[in-house]
Design an enzyme around this catalytic site. Structure first.
Site, mmCIF file in Angstrom:
data_model
loop_
_atom_site.group_PDB
_atom_site.id
_atom_site.type_symbol
_atom_site.label_atom_id
_atom_site.label_comp_id
_atom_site.label_asym_id
_atom_site.label_seq_id
_atom_site.Cartn_x
_atom_site.Cartn_y
_atom_site.Cartn_z
ATOM 1 N N LEU A 109 0.822 -1.208 0.000
ATOM 2 C CA LEU A 109 0.000 0.000 0.000
ATOM 3 C C LEU A 109 0.860 1.264 0.000
ATOM 4 C CD1 LEU A 109 -2.827 -1.021 2.520
ATOM 5 C CD2 LEU A 109 -2.910 -1.065 0.025
ATOM 6 N N CYS A 110 1.965 1.217 -0.747
ATOM 7 C CA CYS A 110 2.834 2.393 -0.848
ATOM 8 C C CYS A 110 3.152 2.689 -2.309
ATOM 9 C CB CYS A 110 4.106 2.208 -0.032
ATOM 10 S SG CYS A 110 5.002 0.681 -0.331
ATOM 11 N N GLY A 111 2.147 2.544 -3.156
ATOM 12 C CA GLY A 111 2.311 2.882 -4.566
ATOM 13 C C GLY A 111 3.309 1.979 -5.263
#
Length: 288
Positions: free
Chosen positions: A88-90
């Site tokens: 969930l950090c691109g």
């Protein structure tokens, strides 16, 4: 109005997701500020260590440390790969690992074999899936990483370098430029590059060692490796939080757009149902 009920349920679900992404955005922003402070505090020490070791590499030392001696033939290359434990950090991890694979494929074309030390779960999972040779790994360092938790896994690579099993060692991490830019970085850790640590005018000087060059240089090289690895971990964690903050903000904005579209669809469905009921009432009254 079963269609309207389905749309209401979808709106409720998206709003719940939006609350989660907003909360994750705020948490990431708070942690990013803490990691930025820690990163800024560690950079001057790491930069000064690079300069000192750079001068030592150019000088004619009484004791040539193995970390400073270049090897003519490079057959085995080691990589210390720093990634995050969570997603969930691109595209932070995917961009870094893509850059790493380009470097590894270039080495394969030159007949070089690669060994990996992974710091973080995402990198270990990816390299195992690519059937890479992982000789050591460490993960789940938490929000306050300590060099003691790192040096054990990295020492395996350092011992392999001294033993001649690795001819060159690289550090792979995300360099924190600003909140929007995190640059995938691969820098040579061992042996020290010839131009590392020197100024724009390529100035360097020798040192006088007291009491013994071997003792001083051995201890200094350990501190040098520790400072670089710790700096890489802190930079990568700051990059992770910045990338997660941006990704969660984008998710929240997308959720707001979806809610607006669903609300419009719900209003249209509701208006259509009201119009149909009015038509039925008017038709029934006309029949009577």
């Amino acid at each position: 109005m079963s269609g309207g009920k389905d749309i209401r349920d979808k709106i409720k679900s998206v709003k719940s997701t939006q609350k989660i992404t907003r909360a994750m955005e705020m948490v990431a922003a708070s942690k990013m500020r803490r990691f930025q402070d820690r990163m800024s505090a560690s950079r001057p020490y790491a930069d000064k260590m690079r300069r000192v070791i750079g001068h030592m590499a150019h000088a004619t030392a009484e004791y040539p440390h193995p970390y400073l001696v270049s090897r003519k033939e490079v057959k085995n290359v080691g990589y210390v790969v720093i990634t995050s434990d969570r997603g969930l950090c691109g595209g932070l991890n995917s961009n870094l690992l893509r850059t790493l694979m380009i470097k590894v494929r270039q080495g394969l074309q030159d007949g070089q074999k690669s060994k990996f030390c992974t710091v973080g779960g995402k990198g270990a999972l990816f390299i195992r899936r690519m059937r890479g040779d992982i000789v050591s790994s460490v993960s789940h360092l938490g929000d306050k990483p300590h060099i003691v938790d790192l040096i054990g896994a990295v020492k395996v690579m350092l011992d392999a370098y001294v033993a001649g099993e690795i001819d060159r060692l690289f550090l792979v991490y995300n360099h924190f430029v600003n909140t929007m830019i995190q640059a995938p970085t691969i820098e040579q850790l061992l042996p020290l590059p010839p131009d590392a640590g020197v100024g724009a005018r390529k100035e360097w000087w020798d040192y006088i060692y007291e009491p013994d060059p071997r003792v001083v240089i051995d201890e200094l090289m350990v501190r040098f490796i520790e400072s670089l690895i710790y700096q890489g971990v802190v930079e990568n964690m700051a990059s992770e939080m910045a990338s997660r903050m941006v990704a969660m903000k984008s998710a929240s904005d997308n959720a707001a757009d979806i809610i607006g579209e669903l609300q419009l669809a719900y209003n249209k469905a509701r208006q259509a149902a009201i119009t149909q009921e009015l038509s039925e009432i008017v038709g029934g009254a006309a029949a009577v």
